[in-house]
Enzyme design. Structure first.
Site, PDB file in Angstrom:
ATOM      1  N   SER A  60      39.674  38.941  43.405  1.00  0.00           N
ATOM      2  CA  SER A  60      39.882  38.686  44.755  1.00  0.00           C
ATOM      3  C   SER A  60      40.870  36.972  44.579  1.00  0.00           C
ATOM      4  O   SER A  60      41.821  37.432  44.035  1.00  0.00           O
ATOM      5  CB  SER A  60      37.957  38.174  45.436  1.00  0.00           C
ATOM      6  N   ASP A 120      36.707  48.503  49.892  1.00  0.00           N
ATOM      7  CA  ASP A 120      36.844  46.400  50.835  1.00  0.00           C
ATOM      8  C   ASP A 120      38.140  46.250  51.948  1.00  0.00           C
ATOM      9  O   ASP A 120      39.252  47.086  52.246  1.00  0.00           O
ATOM     10  CB  ASP A 120      37.674  46.194  49.244  1.00  0.00           C
ATOM     11  N   HIS A 135      34.120  44.760  49.046  1.00  0.00           N
ATOM     12  CA  HIS A 135      34.709  44.021  47.943  1.00  0.00           C
ATOM     13  C   HIS A 135      33.913  42.762  46.839  1.00  0.00           C
ATOM     14  O   HIS A 135      34.778  42.428  46.032  1.00  0.00           O
ATOM     15  CB  HIS A 135      34.867  42.225  48.713  1.00  0.00           C
ATOM     16  N   ASP A 136      33.027  43.389  46.992  1.00  0.00           N
ATOM     17  CA  ASP A 136      31.589  42.352  46.175  1.00  0.00           C
ATOM     18  C   ASP A 136      32.042  43.896  44.757  1.00  0.00           C
ATOM     19  O   ASP A 136      31.443  44.135  43.773  1.00  0.00           O
ATOM     20  CB  ASP A 136      30.341  42.987  46.513  1.00  0.00           C
TER      21      ASP A 136
END
Lengths: 201, 382
Positions: free
Chosen positions: B157, B322, B355-356
């Site tokens: 990220s 994501d 996204h995690d």
């Protein structure tokens, strides 16, 4: 090294920028990088192959030719675009050929010959879809959805004004054999074609 | 800390603070005369200092990336899944450096620190820092640690953006960059979500234009809302569905506005916890660092042109679900790298976590990441 790869590597010059469509575990690109001083990328969708490429230092891009195409590559950005034993597995081989020659000055294509005598014989005798070393799948699970013969391929090239600058024919063990050279469409199992645009030098 | 300690844990770790008193010029034009960075390291630096990996943290991250600060600590560092003996970032081979970035609120100089020139808290007067500023401060840290060239700079990220910026700002000081679940620039939608988060904070009556500490209060409500909206963007529809579905806390609808669905109470809980532990000014600053990041900006938007300056090799990874920094964003980056003829490998990891995903050890993610860093280790003699 497999005879087909052996033949291909002779056509790559030092410093060539190469794109390998369906690069597998990266054997060829790795060799071209180390032994021929070439650079470039491989495209692959098989996770195990991708990991293998990564661990040997081959630049590999996860990209599906059928769904994503090659639009992310610029015109004339490669010296050579390779496609070994994958043309028969894409949805639109004709469009892939166009793309190969949009990106590269030259294309090298290898594929299994569906007109090999053993396949013809098998179909004639048993009435079932033929299987061979080069084509070991059943009709319902084969990734090879666009099988063709050497003559089919050459007809397509003529139709598209693609110039075939070289053709080598090998047998199922990728060996160069004189019989295959004699009557390729009947006796050759795998062909290696070098192609360029008609107007190209 | 689990007992016995798993063999692949770095175990107990102690953060260290490094002081810097060479003025650092920032992108905004301001200068930080003195600052501190709090740092954790794992593994040993080899004699030639060739085996160092810099781990960069994401939006609300910090230096505590692996292991435990004490036997009582319940949760390991934020990237413990990837850092440790036998893990992708293998601490038997690499010397791993993880810091809290400037502007952070976990010990490095930031809005909640005292300004040494005035003797009072920085608060909202702490300058807005950028990814490039962070990279510059990290380079100073590398100098201090005796690291001339990183074997790799890695991050997910916002951390991936720092890895990318490293390749551009200090091409001679980085051999590999792993840019994971990241993007070469935020989209309008990304900036919009950040703006909602900032508005939530700044419109909290307890925010007091960022001087909440002077007023002996905290903008808890705003920070909680900011975290709630952010948290939604870290998960996928599928993973939220899997975790909560439409499950209710009690059996029947109550026809009121309390947290009835499990997902509501989860978000409230996460938001509240975050609002107690994170500094609101830091949150504002970090979201701005995200928004401003755009290495192509100085090259008329031509990212491939920007990447001509890089010389390291890249690993780019994205995650299928994501939607914050979707695979398409990573592919945009890869396309530019190909255009610049940089060495790059790219894989899209099929994982349900949104996204995690970069924090969760999906087997394929672990395999590719391990294979890449194993090669890096061989290359640098680690």
């Amino acid at each position: 090294m497999r005879a087909d790869l052996e033949i291909i590597q002779q056509w790559i010059k030092p410093g060539h920028h190469v794109l390998d469509l369906g690069c597998g575990d990266g054997t060829l690109l790795d060799f071209l990088q180390r032994e021929r001083g070439a650079s470039g990328y491989g495209l692959e969708i098989n996770p195990a192959h991708i990991t293998h490429c990564v661990s040997r230092g081959v630049s590999v891009i996860e990209q599906n030719l059928d769904t994503q195409g090659l639009a992310n590559f610029d015109d004339n950005s490669f010296d050579v675009v390779l496609m070994t034993q994958a043309l028969q597995a894409v949805r639109r081989p004709d469009k892939v050929l166009d793309e190969m020659l949009r990106l590269g000055n030259e294309g090298i294509v290898t594929f299994p010959n569906f007109a090999h005598w053993r396949l013809r014989w098998g179909l004639a005798l048993s009435g079932r879809m033929p299987e061979s070393e080069a084509l070991p799948y059943k009709w319902y699970n084969t990734p090879n959805i666009r099988l063709c013969t050497f003559q089919d391929f050459e007809a397509l090239c003529r139709q598209k004004s693609i110039r075939i600058t070289s053709r080598k024919v090998v047998d199922g063990q990728h060996q160069n054999s004189w019989v295959a050279r004699l009557w390729p469409n009947l006796l050759g199992e795998i062909a290696i074609y070098r192609i360029t645009r008609e107007n190209s030098q | 800390m689990p007992d016995p300690l798993p063999a692949d844990s770095v175990g107990l770790v102690t953060p260290q603070t490094y002081h810097f008193d060479t003025p650092l010029e920032l992108a905004c034009g301001k200068v930080l005369n003195r600052y501190e960075l709090v740092v954790e390291t794992y593994g040993e630096l080899n004699a030639s200092a060739s085996n160092a990996i810099l781990v960069c943290h994401a939006l609300s991250g910090h230096h505590h990336a692996a292991g435990y600060h004490s036997a009582d600590e319940r949760k390991a560092g934020w990237w413990d899944s990837c850092i440790g003996p036998g893990k992708p970032i293998d601490t038997r081979r690499f010397f791993v450096v993880s810091l809290n970035n400037l502007g952070g609120c976990h010990g490095s100089t930031g809005p909640s620190s005292t300004n040494p020139d005035t003797g009072s808290l920085y608060g909202p007067d702490f300058p807005v820092v950028t990814v490039t500023d962070w990279v510059n401060s990290q380079a100073r840290l590398a100098d201090k640690l005796g690291i001339e060239c990183w074997a790799a700079v890695v991050g997910g990220s916002l951390g991936g953006m720092q890895a990318l910026q490293w390749s551009l700002t200090y091409p001679e000081r980085i051999r590999h960059a792993a840019v994971i679940a990241s993007t070469p620039r935020l989209s309008a939608q990304n900036i919009a979500f950040n703006e909602v988060a900032r508005q939530a904070i700044t419109s909290d009556p307890e925010f007091h234009s960022g001087r909440y500490s002077d007023n002996l209060t905290l903008p808890r409500r705003g920070l909680m809302l900011a975290r709630m909206v952010g948290h939604i963007t870290y998960l996928s529809d599928a993973s939220m569905g899997e975790k909560f579905g439409r499950e209710l806390r009690e059996k029947a609808y109550k026809f009121g506005y309390d947290a009835e669905f499990q997902v509501e109470s989860y978000l409230r809980y996460q938001g509240e916890r975050f609002s107690e532990s994170f500094d609101a000014n830091t949150y504002l600053l970090m979201t701005k660092a995200l928004d401003y990041f755009d290495p192509a900006y100085e090259f008329d938007g031509d990212l491939a042109n920007a990447l001509q300056g890089a010389s390291c090799e890249f690993l780019v990874l994205s995650f299928s679900t994501d939607w914050r920094f979707a695979p398409e964003r990573s592919e945009e980056l890869v396309r530019a790298m190909i255009g610049a003829r940089r060495k790059v490998s790219y894989a899209e990891i099929d994982a349900p976590w949104g996204h995690d995903g970069f924090l969760i050890p999906t087997p394929r993610y672990t395999d590719v990441f391990t294979a890449y860093l194993d090669r890096v280790a061989r290359e640098v003699g680690a």
